[in-house]
Design a protein around this motif. Sequence first.
Motif, PDB file in Angstrom:
ATOM      1  N   LYS A 387       0.517  -0.839   0.190  1.00 54.68           N
ATOM      2  CA  LYS A 387       0.445  -0.190  -0.475  1.00 54.68           C
ATOM      3  C   LYS A 387       0.942   1.564  -0.341  1.00 54.68           C
ATOM      4  N   SER A 391       0.156   2.317  -3.661  1.00 56.85           N
ATOM      5  CA  SER A 391      -0.975   2.185  -3.702  1.00 56.85           C
ATOM      6  C   SER A 391      -1.117   3.983  -3.696  1.00 56.85           C
ATOM      7  N   VAL A 394      -7.351   8.282  -4.648  1.00 54.97           N
ATOM      8  CA  VAL A 394      -8.469   7.401  -3.727  1.00 54.97           C
ATOM      9  C   VAL A 394      -8.698   5.792  -3.904  1.00 54.97           C
ATOM     10  N   TRP A 395      -8.847   5.684  -5.004  1.00 56.40           N
ATOM     11  CA  TRP A 395      -9.312   4.285  -5.609  1.00 56.40           C
ATOM     12  C   TRP A 395      -9.080   2.564  -5.275  1.00 56.40           C
ATOM     13  N   ASN A 397      -6.631   3.421  -2.471  1.00 56.22           N
ATOM     14  CA  ASN A 397      -5.708   3.219  -0.935  1.00 56.22           C
ATOM     15  C   ASN A 397      -7.295   2.918  -0.659  1.00 56.22           C
ATOM     16  N   MET A 398      -8.532   2.936  -1.232  1.00 58.89           N
ATOM     17  CA  MET A 398      -9.214   2.515  -0.673  1.00 58.89           C
ATOM     18  C   MET A 398      -9.898   0.720  -0.367  1.00 58.89           C
ATOM     19  N   ARG A 399      -9.173   0.385  -1.846  1.00 59.11           N
ATOM     20  CA  ARG A 399      -9.417  -1.262  -1.755  1.00 59.11           C
ATOM     21  C   ARG A 399      -8.189  -1.761  -0.512  1.00 59.11           C
ATOM     22  N   SER A 400      -6.874  -1.244  -1.125  1.00 58.56           N
ATOM     23  CA  SER A 400      -6.175  -1.272  -0.109  1.00 58.56           C
ATOM     24  C   SER A 400      -6.660  -1.325   1.446  1.00 58.56           C
ATOM     25  N   GLY A 401      -7.219  -0.453   2.091  1.00 52.71           N
ATOM     26  CA  GLY A 401      -7.380  -0.266   2.709  1.00 52.71           C
ATOM     27  C   GLY A 401      -8.536  -1.417   3.578  1.00 52.71           C
ATOM     28  N   ASP A 402      -9.280  -1.786   2.647  1.00 50.54           N
ATOM     29  CA  ASP A 402     -10.339  -2.864   2.408  1.00 50.54           C
ATOM     30  C   ASP A 402      -9.857  -4.175   2.796  1.00 50.54           C
ATOM     31  N   LYS A 403      -9.064  -4.260   1.552  1.00 51.70           N
ATOM     32  CA  LYS A 403      -7.761  -5.619   2.132  1.00 51.70           C
ATOM     33  C   LYS A 403      -7.437  -6.088   3.623  1.00 51.70           C
TER      34      LYS A 403
END
Length: 637
Positions: A387, A391, A394-395, A397-403
């Motif tokens: 990340k 990363s 926004v897109w 970072n949000m996907r990395s944060g969800d994982k």
Amino acid sequence: MKQPNAVGDLQLGERYINMDYMFFGSIAGSPLMRFFVSYDIACQWHINIWRRMLYYRDDTITIDGTGKFMTFLVPKFRLPAHIEACNLKFSFHLTHNVGQTDGEAPERGWADANPLARSTKEMGPGFRRDMMDDHFNDWNHKKIIALGYMMCRKVEKAVPEMTRMREALADMEESLGPGPVGEWTTMAVTWEADITAQNPFETMHKDQHLAKVRVKLAAEAVAWEAKGKEDAGVVKGDMHITELIAMGLQLEDQQVLAFDVAATGLHPTDGQHRAMIERTSKLRRKIVAWTEVQHKFFPALVNVQECEDEARAHASAGQSVPGLRVSDMALWLPSAVATALGADMEGVTIAKAMQEHEYRLHVGQANEVLHEVCRLLLVRTHLYKLKDTHSRGVWANMRSGDKIAALNQQVWRAAAQYRAARTALEALGRVLNKKEWEWTLLPLREDDIRGLPQASFHDPQCKKKRVEREISWIWVNRGEHLEPGDDVAMNEGMIYMIFQERITLKARNDSEEVDLLEEEMWRIRQFLLWWEEWWKAKVDRRGLSEGPQREGETAYALRQAGIQAALAEEFAKEWVGLAGIISRGRAGEDMDDVVADSDEEGSDKSDVGSSGEEDEPIPSLPQRTVKPTYVDEVLVM
């Protein structure tokens, strides 16, 4: 580099006959004496490689092994997927004279070659191979002209890392004392000289996981049954008490559904809501069926559960009795019976053998879950690095944060399972008068669930800005059957911190990396100068008479010699000051000041900011300057 005859077509995957042909064909006739061979499955592939070479009976791929030494290793990225024996025998970390080589270089070239598939798949075999040869020649050429910049950056990274690892090793030795460190270092040196000696990198005591404990319990049950000494009441029908308890532990783990419910958020989708209802209903049916079998072993538990139902009805004060959540359904394992109070429990008797069975199963369960927590934390550290490195926006970072959030849910779920197992061990430990679990399986607090502190060593700036905490107890493998104060256990934890976390090994490998880089830079320049003389020797070699042919060949040879001389001169300019950095690093000077001075002297080569703020963006690598005239010459050539 792509060697001649080192690339080939595969018919049915990476079969040994294909890989053998390309390997032997690429090194046949080589004057080299020492080879480090990196391959994904080198642990299997190398076993009968020489026998297969003789079986082929082909002079073109037969090499003379006299005076040659082969070391087969597995690349660092793929090695963790292998078993422990492979991690000990085929690791670059545990091998001398390889520096920080990761062994993944043979794979990196495919990222550049893969786009060729769209055009080469329509070609005939001859034209396709000619095109691949041209592409690989271009790949080799680009690597050669980039050696100056590449070596410069490698030295600037390797020397500070070498000094930092030496400081970390000195701090570790000072905190642990010279005795244990010297003992383990001697063992490591002895093992490197003779692999049949005791291996200090292998854990001497293995944790008993649940599957291994169940195997032992099953084998013991068969042995007692064969002798006719099995305790009464441990077998009902075709089920043994150990099977019942093991099934109960699985149901207890599945009851931890609160994390799954919380993970769906306040507004779950229809699919999530349906899956939760179906999973809960299925688990309720499993518990009911298991309880019916449990009553055969412990009939008195029927009265206990009836009293529970009456107590809930009385608490409802005449209202309808609310449904009991599946996560709150009591399973009444022997550990729960041992801690229960009240007159209702007086008639429930649990044999010591049954409590011993559950105790051993919980020890295996706790060890297994603890290893799962460590594995998930390693994955989380990797995701954090990805990340921070890749990363952007926004897109992404949000996907990395969800994982990472989903992985955190798995970590907390595993931690809850460990705490439940330890609670049961605490109850059974008092009944069975067992104390060793209190030292081997400590309470798992929120602060204990953290990654390895050595992970920050890969980021020098991060290491300077953050306070380094000591390693959490979950990473220290104490093993089984160890009593408090056992020197073997303490040394086991120490060797894990020192060697397995590569403080000592990394300090050695970083020093070797600097030595290899220094030698390689000298060899690169000497090779270019030799290549210049080789082209000059081509002038008038065929003894042609005066004329356009002789003039053209002479001009071409001199032009090639000039290109090699220009490369050698350019590399020498790029490497100005590197010898001083290496010598000052070996002397133990503060490399932050050395690199800062180097950046100031050659500010045109680095674009790294110096503010040192936490939120400073990651700097991009500077572009290597190439003279336009040289590019034109290369394109014309």
